[in-house]
Design an enzyme around this catalytic site. Structure first.
Site, PDB file in Angstrom:
ATOM      1  N   HIS A   1       0.840  -1.208   0.000  1.00 41.90           N
ATOM      2  CA  HIS A   1       0.000   0.000   0.000  1.00 41.90           C
ATOM      3  C   HIS A   1       0.873   1.255   0.000  1.00 41.90           C
ATOM      4  O   HIS A   1       0.581   2.237  -0.692  1.00 41.90           O
ATOM      5  CB  HIS A   1      -0.865   0.060   1.268  1.00 41.90           C
TER       6      HIS A   1
ATOM      7  N   GLY B   1      -2.676  -1.831  -6.892  1.00 46.99           N
ATOM      8  CA  GLY B   1      -1.566  -2.771  -7.038  1.00 46.99           C
ATOM      9  C   GLY B   1      -1.876  -3.830  -8.084  1.00 46.99           C
ATOM     10  O   GLY B   1      -3.021  -4.283  -8.215  1.00 46.99           O
ATOM     11  N   GLU B   2      -0.829  -4.247  -8.796  1.00 45.57           N
ATOM     12  CA  GLU B   2      -1.001  -5.319  -9.793  1.00 45.57           C
ATOM     13  C   GLU B   2      -1.183  -6.676  -9.121  1.00 45.57           C
ATOM     14  O   GLU B   2      -1.505  -7.655  -9.780  1.00 45.57           O
ATOM     15  CB  GLU B   2       0.210  -5.366 -10.730  1.00 45.57           C
TER      16      GLU B   2
ATOM     17  N   ARG C   1      -3.958  -9.922   4.138  1.00 46.25           N
ATOM     18  CA  ARG C   1      -4.333 -11.253   4.599  1.00 46.25           C
ATOM     19  C   ARG C   1      -3.145 -12.047   5.156  1.00 46.25           C
ATOM     20  O   ARG C   1      -3.342 -13.028   5.869  1.00 46.25           O
ATOM     21  CB  ARG C   1      -4.977 -12.062   3.469  1.00 46.25           C
TER      22      ARG C   1
END
Ligand code: PAF
Length: 284
Positions: free
Chosen positions: A39, A149-150, A189
């Site tokens: 992030h 984000g990719e 996560r």
């Protein structure tokens, strides 16, 4: 510098209007919090490209298809605000549900076709939830550019399509996946992984890299797929939702890519669903 936190749409609109009236550009980084270096790389990209930067933190109930997943999602707002201090962002927009889905809200944004595969096939309704909330965040922030984000490549495609189809005047910028030293793609996560599972988690990326290396040497993906899935299962992944090569443009299945393509994977490890995707060499 303490990060200013905006809680209401009215305050957000006022700030955005002031910045635009002054001729300044606004960048938005939409997140669900539990911020990590992935992030923060998006925040850095937004700071470099825009005069003002808003980071949104909203755990969007509409994109979770299991209540337990929504309940367990990490929420670390104070720590998130601290992590953002060094970037001197102009605002964190952390609304409660009523600011995004007021009483009577009954609109759904659905991007068709590209959401039938990969995560869309395994998480019914997920991308409708993403497209709906991102539409709201784009219109509420009135941002000129948005940074994604990719790592969530399919999400990036869906959001780009949605903004184009709905004529939302915003540029959706994709930024490279940020990884831990052992190759694990950064994700909120990952915080849910037990110590034991964390040791095995990088195997997902390792197996993906091994497959793309063999493809670079000329092997077709179909000759590698079953064995790769078996290797993941041996490493402790209980279920592999998908392990597929698809085109970047239309997410079409490919065996020997003749156009830009990526290897996409999603697999469960000790109750946590990990996803990743990497570039595949064009060999055809
Ligand atoms: O990628 C995420 O964190 C979420 O899907 C997003 C884009 C913030 C929408 O809730």
């Amino acid at each position: 510098m303490t990060t200013p936190i905006i809680r209401t749409l009215a305050d957000l609109r006022q700030a955005a209007r002031r910045w635009h009236m002054a001729g300044e550009t606004i960048g938005v980084v939409p997140t669900m919090g539990a911020l990590h270096d992935g992030h923060l790389s998006l925040v850095a990209a937004a700071k470099a490209a825009c005069d003002r930067v808003i980071v949104t933190i909203f755990v969007n109930p509409k994109q979770f298809n299991q209540t337990s997943d929504l309940d367990n999602y990490p929420r670390t707002e104070e720590e998130d605000a601290r992590k953002l201090e060094r970037f001197a962002v102009d605002a964190v927009y952390a609304p409660d549900v009523s600011q995004i889905y007021p009483l009577g809200f009954c609109t759904n944004v659905s991007v068709t076709g590209m959401t039938d595969v990969l995560c869309g096939a395994h998480r019914p309704g997920h991308f409708d939830g993403v497209a709906t909330v991102v539409t709201k965040l784009f219109t509420q922030t009135a941002a000129d550019k948005a940074f994604f984000g990719e790592k969530d490549f399919q999400q990036l495609m869906v959001v780009q399509r949605m903004a184009r189809d709905l004529d939302i005047p915003i540029e959706v910028v994709g930024c490279p996946t940020i990884r831990e030293e052992d190759g694990l793609a950064m994700s909120s996560r990952n915080l849910l992984l037990s110590d034991r599972a964390r040791v095995h988690a990088p195997r997902l990326n390792e197996v993906m890299e091994e497959v793309t290396e063999k493809m670079a040497q000329g092997t077709a993906f179909s000759a590698l797929q079953a064995e790769a899935v078996a290797r993941l299962e041996t490493a402790g992944f209980t279920e592999v939702d998908y392990f597929e090569v698809r085109s970047c443009a239309a997410l079409q299945l490919l065996d020997r890519p003749t156009e830009p393509a990526r290897l996409f994977a999603a697999a469960w490890l000790a109750g946590v669903r990990l996803i990743d995707n990497i570039d595949v060499p064009v060999t055809g």
